[in-house]
Design a protein around this motif. Structure first.
Motif, PDB file in Angstrom:
ATOM      1  N   GLY A 374       0.824  -1.200   0.000  1.00 29.44           N
ATOM      2  CA  GLY A 374       0.000   0.000   0.000  1.00 29.44           C
ATOM      3  C   GLY A 374       0.851   1.240   0.000  1.00 29.44           C
ATOM      4  O   GLY A 374       2.074   1.175  -0.003  1.00 29.44           O
ATOM      5  N   ASN A 375       0.200   2.376  -0.018  1.00 26.14           N
ATOM      6  CA  ASN A 375       0.891   3.655  -0.040  1.00 26.14           C
ATOM      7  C   ASN A 375       1.078   4.191   1.367  1.00 26.14           C
ATOM      8  O   ASN A 375       0.340   3.858   2.291  1.00 26.14           O
ATOM      9  CB  ASN A 375       0.095   4.671  -0.869  1.00 26.14           C
ATOM     10  CG  ASN A 375      -0.066   4.207  -2.295  1.00 26.14           C
ATOM     11  OD1 ASN A 375       0.861   3.676  -2.880  1.00 26.14           O
ATOM     12  ND2 ASN A 375      -1.261   4.388  -2.860  1.00 26.14           N
ATOM     13  N   ALA A 376       2.087   5.077   1.504  1.00 23.52           N
ATOM     14  CA  ALA A 376       2.379   5.649   2.818  1.00 23.52           C
ATOM     15  C   ALA A 376       1.254   6.564   3.260  1.00 23.52           C
ATOM     16  O   ALA A 376       0.676   7.292   2.471  1.00 23.52           O
ATOM     17  CB  ALA A 376       3.685   6.422   2.763  1.00 23.52           C
ATOM     18  N   VAL A 377       0.929   6.512   4.553  1.00 26.65           N
ATOM     19  CA  VAL A 377      -0.086   7.377   5.144  1.00 26.65           C
ATOM     20  C   VAL A 377       0.465   7.897   6.465  1.00 26.65           C
ATOM     21  O   VAL A 377       1.523   7.462   6.920  1.00 26.65           O
ATOM     22  CB  VAL A 377      -1.403   6.593   5.372  1.00 26.65           C
ATOM     23  CG1 VAL A 377      -2.070   6.291   4.066  1.00 26.65           C
ATOM     24  CG2 VAL A 377      -1.148   5.311   6.133  1.00 26.65           C
ATOM     25  N   ASP A 390      -3.704   2.771   9.039  1.00 28.39           N
ATOM     26  CA  ASP A 390      -4.855   1.942   8.674  1.00 28.39           C
ATOM     27  C   ASP A 390      -4.619   1.274   7.322  1.00 28.39           C
ATOM     28  O   ASP A 390      -3.908   1.801   6.454  1.00 28.39           O
ATOM     29  CB  ASP A 390      -6.119   2.804   8.584  1.00 28.39           C
ATOM     30  CG  ASP A 390      -6.619   3.240   9.950  1.00 28.39           C
ATOM     31  OD1 ASP A 390      -6.654   2.386  10.855  1.00 28.39           O
ATOM     32  OD2 ASP A 390      -6.957   4.426  10.105  1.00 28.39           O
ATOM     33  N   LEU A 391      -5.214   0.104   7.154  1.00 28.40           N
ATOM     34  CA  LEU A 391      -5.173  -0.563   5.862  1.00 28.40           C
ATOM     35  C   LEU A 391      -6.076   0.169   4.871  1.00 28.40           C
ATOM     36  O   LEU A 391      -7.155   0.633   5.237  1.00 28.40           O
ATOM     37  CB  LEU A 391      -5.643  -2.021   5.992  1.00 28.40           C
ATOM     38  CG  LEU A 391      -4.751  -2.977   6.796  1.00 28.40           C
ATOM     39  CD1 LEU A 391      -5.454  -4.319   6.950  1.00 28.40           C
ATOM     40  CD2 LEU A 391      -3.409  -3.164   6.125  1.00 28.40           C
ATOM     41  N   THR A 392      -5.628   0.254   3.644  1.00 28.31           N
ATOM     42  CA  THR A 392      -6.481   0.829   2.608  1.00 28.31           C
ATOM     43  C   THR A 392      -7.550  -0.192   2.215  1.00 28.31           C
ATOM     44  O   THR A 392      -7.439  -1.391   2.518  1.00 28.31           O
ATOM     45  CB  THR A 392      -5.654   1.211   1.376  1.00 28.31           C
ATOM     46  OG1 THR A 392      -5.112   0.011   0.803  1.00 28.31           O
ATOM     47  CG2 THR A 392      -4.519   2.154   1.746  1.00 28.31           C
ATOM     48  N   SER A 393      -8.569   0.258   1.538  1.00 32.71           N
ATOM     49  CA  SER A 393      -9.620  -0.666   1.088  1.00 32.71           C
ATOM     50  C   SER A 393      -9.065  -1.719   0.150  1.00 32.71           C
ATOM     51  O   SER A 393      -9.495  -2.883   0.160  1.00 32.71           O
ATOM     52  CB  SER A 393     -10.733   0.127   0.393  1.00 32.71           C
ATOM     53  OG  SER A 393     -10.208   0.877  -0.704  1.00 32.71           O
ATOM     54  N   GLN A 394      -8.059  -1.338  -0.654  1.00 33.92           N
ATOM     55  CA  GLN A 394      -7.446  -2.297  -1.567  1.00 33.92           C
ATOM     56  C   GLN A 394      -6.671  -3.356  -0.797  1.00 33.92           C
ATOM     57  O   GLN A 394      -6.715  -4.545  -1.130  1.00 33.92           O
ATOM     58  CB  GLN A 394      -6.520  -1.568  -2.537  1.00 33.92           C
ATOM     59  CG  GLN A 394      -5.887  -2.488  -3.585  1.00 33.92           C
ATOM     60  CD  GLN A 394      -5.000  -1.729  -4.560  1.00 33.92           C
ATOM     61  OE1 GLN A 394      -4.871  -0.510  -4.476  1.00 33.92           O
ATOM     62  NE2 GLN A 394      -4.379  -2.461  -5.480  1.00 33.92           N
ATOM     63  N   GLN A 395      -5.964  -2.918   0.244  1.00 33.83           N
ATOM     64  CA  GLN A 395      -5.229  -3.881   1.070  1.00 33.83           C
ATOM     65  C   GLN A 395      -6.181  -4.836   1.775  1.00 33.83           C
ATOM     66  O   GLN A 395      -5.940  -6.050   1.838  1.00 33.83           O
ATOM     67  CB  GLN A 395      -4.379  -3.129   2.098  1.00 33.83           C
ATOM     68  CG  GLN A 395      -3.153  -2.448   1.517  1.00 33.83           C
ATOM     69  CD  GLN A 395      -2.425  -1.629   2.561  1.00 33.83           C
ATOM     70  OE1 GLN A 395      -3.037  -0.932   3.366  1.00 33.83           O
ATOM     71  NE2 GLN A 395      -1.117  -1.702   2.558  1.00 33.83           N
ATOM     72  N   LYS A 396      -7.276  -4.295   2.315  1.00 31.79           N
ATOM     73  CA  LYS A 396      -8.244  -5.153   2.994  1.00 31.79           C
ATOM     74  C   LYS A 396      -8.818  -6.196   2.041  1.00 31.79           C
ATOM     75  O   LYS A 396      -9.004  -7.357   2.402  1.00 31.79           O
ATOM     76  CB  LYS A 396      -9.373  -4.310   3.585  1.00 31.79           C
ATOM     77  CG  LYS A 396      -8.960  -3.434   4.755  1.00 31.79           C
ATOM     78  CD  LYS A 396     -10.144  -2.613   5.253  1.00 31.79           C
ATOM     79  CE  LYS A 396      -9.739  -1.712   6.402  1.00 31.79           C
ATOM     80  NZ  LYS A 396     -10.867  -0.870   6.884  1.00 31.79           N
ATOM     81  N   LYS A 397      -9.073  -5.778   0.815  1.00 32.43           N
ATOM     82  CA  LYS A 397      -9.641  -6.697  -0.166  1.00 32.43           C
ATOM     83  C   LYS A 397      -8.628  -7.775  -0.541  1.00 32.43           C
ATOM     84  O   LYS A 397      -8.976  -8.963  -0.602  1.00 32.43           O
ATOM     85  CB  LYS A 397     -10.075  -5.922  -1.410  1.00 32.43           C
ATOM     86  CG  LYS A 397     -10.748  -6.787  -2.464  1.00 32.43           C
ATOM     87  CD  LYS A 397     -11.219  -5.948  -3.652  1.00 32.43           C
ATOM     88  CE  LYS A 397     -11.896  -6.823  -4.708  1.00 32.43           C
ATOM     89  NZ  LYS A 397     -12.348  -6.012  -5.872  1.00 32.43           N
ATOM     90  N   SER A 398      -7.394  -7.385  -0.793  1.00 32.40           N
ATOM     91  CA  SER A 398      -6.381  -8.361  -1.209  1.00 32.40           C
ATOM     92  C   SER A 398      -6.019  -9.314  -0.086  1.00 32.40           C
ATOM     93  O   SER A 398      -5.696 -10.481  -0.324  1.00 32.40           O
ATOM     94  CB  SER A 398      -5.123  -7.639  -1.710  1.00 32.40           C
ATOM     95  OG  SER A 398      -4.518  -6.915  -0.646  1.00 32.40           O
ATOM     96  N   LEU A 399      -6.084  -8.813   1.172  1.00 27.64           N
ATOM     97  CA  LEU A 399      -5.755  -9.656   2.318  1.00 27.64           C
ATOM     98  C   LEU A 399      -6.971 -10.364   2.896  1.00 27.64           C
ATOM     99  O   LEU A 399      -6.842 -11.164   3.819  1.00 27.64           O
ATOM    100  CB  LEU A 399      -5.099  -8.810   3.409  1.00 27.64           C
ATOM    101  CG  LEU A 399      -3.736  -8.200   3.074  1.00 27.64           C
ATOM    102  CD1 LEU A 399      -3.304  -7.224   4.152  1.00 27.64           C
ATOM    103  CD2 LEU A 399      -2.695  -9.286   2.898  1.00 27.64           C
ATOM    104  N   GLU A 400      -8.144 -10.033   2.376  1.00 32.34           N
ATOM    105  CA  GLU A 400      -9.400 -10.604   2.875  1.00 32.34           C
ATOM    106  C   GLU A 400      -9.561 -10.323   4.371  1.00 32.34           C
ATOM    107  O   GLU A 400      -9.865 -11.206   5.168  1.00 32.34           O
ATOM    108  CB  GLU A 400      -9.469 -12.106   2.592  1.00 32.34           C
ATOM    109  CG  GLU A 400      -9.450 -12.430   1.101  1.00 32.34           C
ATOM    110  CD  GLU A 400      -9.517 -13.922   0.829  1.00 32.34           C
ATOM    111  OE1 GLU A 400      -9.369 -14.694   1.793  1.00 32.34           O
ATOM    112  OE2 GLU A 400      -9.726 -14.297  -0.325  1.00 32.34           O
TER     113      GLU A 400
END
Length: 472
Positions: A374-377, A390-400
């Protein structure tokens, strides 16, 4: 008179020593009858396989296997191809052992003895050779079932590996280095051994001398019954070093029966990633002693998830059978038929409860991987010495995942001491689910001191629990 007395004492001592030696000799087993009865059913197995030739032998240059990869690839690219671009082929051969389990010609051996073979030959003790057909093989247990054409063939007697005791005498017959029907003996050193990357076999450990060529051969008890299939050795020299491992015959026959009926093996599966419970984890989860299998990851839509098993549960027993080491769990579940209902006793949040679920069927590829990134926050400071976001929505989706925080920087402290790295994802801290940076900071501020604290970390798709302690 003194001379007579001295002579009598000396003779009496000699008699006692002789009796002790005779008693010791009586205690040692005589294997001759066992070998005579069992040997006719033990066979030598040879295989042939056509593989691409490296071409070096054709040019008079030694084999490439010992060369560094860079030089080996250079030479292989430099070798002229055969007409039409076809790679030359050579014939590879291997030797192993096996044993006949039915008079109509079914033979058991190791999968690695016959894997990828184009031709399998079985040689009987009378030197006759029969071509064998591969009925099926199971790489996970390293068992293969062969069939030769024959009638009234000699067979082995099958024993009960569960009844085998540590310290009992055992005997192996096989073809080490091609020396047919070599006999070696020893004792059972341990039972239920788990080896790296071997999750579904509770190996029998012995000190029976096993060498290349013994693979697939039988391990007998003193009653002349097969209790195991000699499969592996631990060695640093390439030869026997006192540690050999055999597949229990009950495991092997379960596999063989399935191969005979369907040509494949179905085994039970929970759909979890587990890890060992050490002393610190036991303290963290409120257990009296280190035992059980800690659930570090639950596969989505798997049997465990459907049955209500959760991350952080410690599985203590399966249908009343205790799980002492985490490696016990795959052995227990793997032998169950898919669809079987089991009762798991688990430790959850300091209390014990029972969960009933249906065991699933293990998929062909049970190595499920997930990625993170993911990108830096913006960063967040805490007592652990790590900055998280926090995890991004894309990270949450890829990591389930529904929540969690990702480590952006390790600044020192406990995070550095336990080996946390940027990119690691934290989903649980001190037995509490982490859904955001705010929750993480709140839990981190209330962590106890001088007591083991658990943390669930996801790294490169694999989850595990680690422990640490905070000082005053």
């Amino acid at each position: 008179m003194k001379m007579v007395r001295s002579w009598f004492v000396a003779m009496f001592g000699l008699w006692l020593a002789t009796q002790a030696a005779m008693a010791q000799a009586v205690d040692l087993p005589d294997f001759t009858q066992l070998v005579e009865q069992a040997s006719p059913a033990v066979v030598n197995i040879s295989t042939r396989q056509k593989v691409p030739a490296n071409g070096i032998s054709q040019l008079g240059i030694p084999d490439l296997e010992g060369l560094p990869p860079m030089f080996r690839e250079f030479f292989e690219r430099s070798i002229p191809r055969a007409p039409g671009g076809r790679q030359p082929q050579r014939e590879a051969q291997s030797l192993g052992s096996g044993f006949i389990i039915s008079d109509d010609g079914y033979v058991l051996t190791n999968n690695h003895v016959v894997a990828d073979a184009d031709e399998i030959m079985v040689r009987l003790p009378d030197r006759s050779e029969l071509e064998a057909k591969l009925i099926g093989a199971d790489p996970r247990t390293d068992v293969a079932l062969l069939k030769v054409e024959g009638k009234n063939l000699p067979t082995v007697k099958l024993g009960d590996s569960n009844a085998l005791k540590v310290g009992a005498w055992v005997l192996a017959i096989g073809s080490p280095f091609g020396f047919d029907h070599s006999v070696t003996t020893g004792i059972v050193s341990a039972k239920g051994r788990s080896l790296p990357n071997e999750n579904y076999v509770p190996f029998i450990q012995t000190d029976v001398a096993i060498n290349p060529g013994n693979s697939g051969g039988p391990l007998f008890n003193l009653d002349g019954e097969v209790v195991g299939i000699n499969s592996q050795i631990f060695t640093r020299s390439g030869g026997f070093m006192g540690l050999s491992f055999a597949i229990p015959i009950d495991v092997a026959m379960n596999v063989a029966d399935q191969l005979k009926k369907t040509g494949k093996v179905d085994r039970g599966w929970l759909g979890v990633v587990i890890q060992e419970v050490n002393r610190d984890l036991a303290e963290s989860f409120g257990l009296e002693r280190p035992a059980g299998a800690l659930v570090a990851q639950v596969m989505e839509d798997g049997p465990a998830a459907k049955g209500g098993l959760q991350v952080g549960d410690v599985i203590l027993s399966v249908d009343g059978q205790p799980v002492i080491m985490s490696a016990d769990l795959p052995h227990m579940v793997g032998t169950l038929k898919p669809g079987t209902k089991v009762v798991l006793e688990v430790a959850r949040e300091g209390s014990r409860q029972k969960i009933t679920l249906a065991v699933g069927s293990m998929p062909a590829d049970d190595d499920q991987q997930m990625a993170s990134g993911g990108n830096a926050v913006p960063k967040s400071d805490n007592r652990l010495g790590a900055s998280v976001s926090d995890l991004t929505s894309q990270q949450k989706k890829s990591l389930e995942l529904s929540g969690g925080v990702v480590i952006r920087e390790v600044q020192g402290g406990p995070a550095a001491m336990v080996g946390l790295r940027p990119g690691d994802v934290i989903t649980h801290l001190n037995n509490q689910s982490i859904d955001s940076v705010a929750t993480f900071d709140k839990v981190a501020k209330s962590l106890p001191t001088n007591r083991s604290v658990s943390m669930r970390v996801l790294r490169e798709g694999r989850a595990s629990f680690i422990t640490f302690k905070l000082g005053e």
